[in-house]
Design an enzyme around this catalytic site. Structure first.
Site, mmCIF file in Angstrom:
data_model
loop_
_atom_site.group_PDB
_atom_site.id
_atom_site.type_symbol
_atom_site.label_atom_id
_atom_site.label_comp_id
_atom_site.label_asym_id
_atom_site.label_seq_id
_atom_site.Cartn_x
_atom_site.Cartn_y
_atom_site.Cartn_z
ATOM 1 N N LYS A 4 -87.000 79.628 -17.708
ATOM 2 C CA LYS A 4 -87.648 78.493 -17.056
ATOM 3 C C LYS A 4 -87.017 78.155 -15.700
ATOM 4 C CE LYS A 4 -91.084 77.442 -19.682
ATOM 5 N NZ LYS A 4 -92.442 77.801 -19.190
ATOM 6 N N TYR A 24 -84.877 80.408 -23.328
ATOM 7 C CA TYR A 24 -85.936 79.605 -22.711
ATOM 8 C C TYR A 24 -85.460 79.002 -21.385
ATOM 9 C CZ TYR A 24 -89.584 75.929 -22.653
ATOM 10 O OH TYR A 24 -90.624 75.084 -22.337
#
Length: 301
Positions: free
Chosen positions: A169, A165
């Site tokens: 991101k 993640y």
């Protein structure tokens, strides 16, 4: 100042619930025609249903707004192309793209399968790139566009169990850092949101009492500004519980250590000076950084 979107058309991905739903509803309240995109899958990306997107469309219509639902996956080329075609057929233009769709597959890096890493990067990074690419030429031809990507404090600062993640991101921040430059002459402005909100994605990562404070609705006002006509470009806005802050990448002033006799030990000895951020400047474009290094190396200012 009143922020309105009358005559504007917005696509919001992952808008079946949580932050995306909040963004879509507020855009509609302020006059935008909205495409509510949501695959309707589980938090880990499995499954799919059009129920969530249709429900948000019904909410918008109940407010007197205009909206259509789209169930395409943001990772599917044909699906993204269909979403854009559906939008153009219905409304004739695309002014705003809010890239919000996402999934989680959290595990420590030692226990994480590469397939779970790849899937999260595909959804968050490529699932931002593909819709953006699909609307880019339309926005260029219009001479107007507002694009928002959704980053995270995990990407900016890290969080245990979220290497996949976090990588994705921070990737979307790198994406808009260049996109803001390429879109400037065509009035396309690109910004990033780093939200903190209690949603289906984060419900088991936060204490129950956070639900009342960390609402999606406490984040959305910042989004409305980031996609407005007077929006900035290239900004990272952190938002949660009604608090808003800007984040940026900085570089220390730097120290010239010479080119002759340069050793790792010399770097270690000067580490305090190298990492002194007291005169730090915001991030540079590539050419500017090259110029800065050349000046330092030649004794210039």
């Amino acid at each position: 100042m009143s922020i309105r979107f009358d005559g504007k058309v917005a696509i919001v991905t992952g808008a079946g619930g949580g932050l995306g739903r909040s963004h879509a509803l507020e855009l509609a309240r302020r006059g935008a025609k909205v495409v509510v995109n949501d695959l309707g899958g589980a938090r880990d990306g499995s499954g799919g249903s059009s129920d969530a997107a249709n429900k948000v469309v019904d909410e918008i219509k109940a407010l007197g707004g205009e909206a259509i639902a789209n169930g395409s996956s943001v990772t599917d080329d044909a699906g993204v192309a269909n979403m854009v075609k559906q939008t153009m057929d219905a409304f004739g233009r695309i002014d705003i793209l809010i890239n919000n769709a996402g999934i989680l597959r959290d595990k420590s890096f030692a226990k994480m399968d590469v397939s779970d890493f790849q899937l999260v990067v595909d959804v968050h990074l490529m699932g931002t790139v593909k819709p953006t690419k699909a609307v880019w030429q339309i926005m260029k031809d219009q001479g107007y566009g507002r694009i928002m990507v959704t980053t995270s404090s995990t990407g900016l600062y890290g969080n245990f169990g979220q290497t996949n993640y976090g990588a994705a991101k921070l990737g979307v921040v790198g994406f808009i850092n260049t996109l803001k430059l390429e879109g400037q002459k065509d009035n396309i402005r690109c910004n990033a949101l780093a939200p903190v909100a209690y949603t289906r994605m984060t419900s088991d990562l936060m204490p129950p009492e956070a639900e009342q404070m960390l609402t999606p609705e406490a984040v959305t006002p910042g989004v409305m500004y980031l996609v407005s006509e007077d929006a900035p470009t290239g900004m990272i806005l952190c938002a949660g519980a009604g608090v808003f802050a800007a984040a940026r990448i900085e570089e220390s002033e730097g120290v010239f250590l010479g080119r002759e006799g340069l050793t790792a030990e010399k770097v270690a000895e000067n580490w305090g000076k190298i990492t002194d951020f007291s005169n730090a400047a915001p991030h540079f474009m590539g050419g500017e950084q090259t110029g800065k290094f050349f000046k330092l190396a030649t004794g210039g200012k």
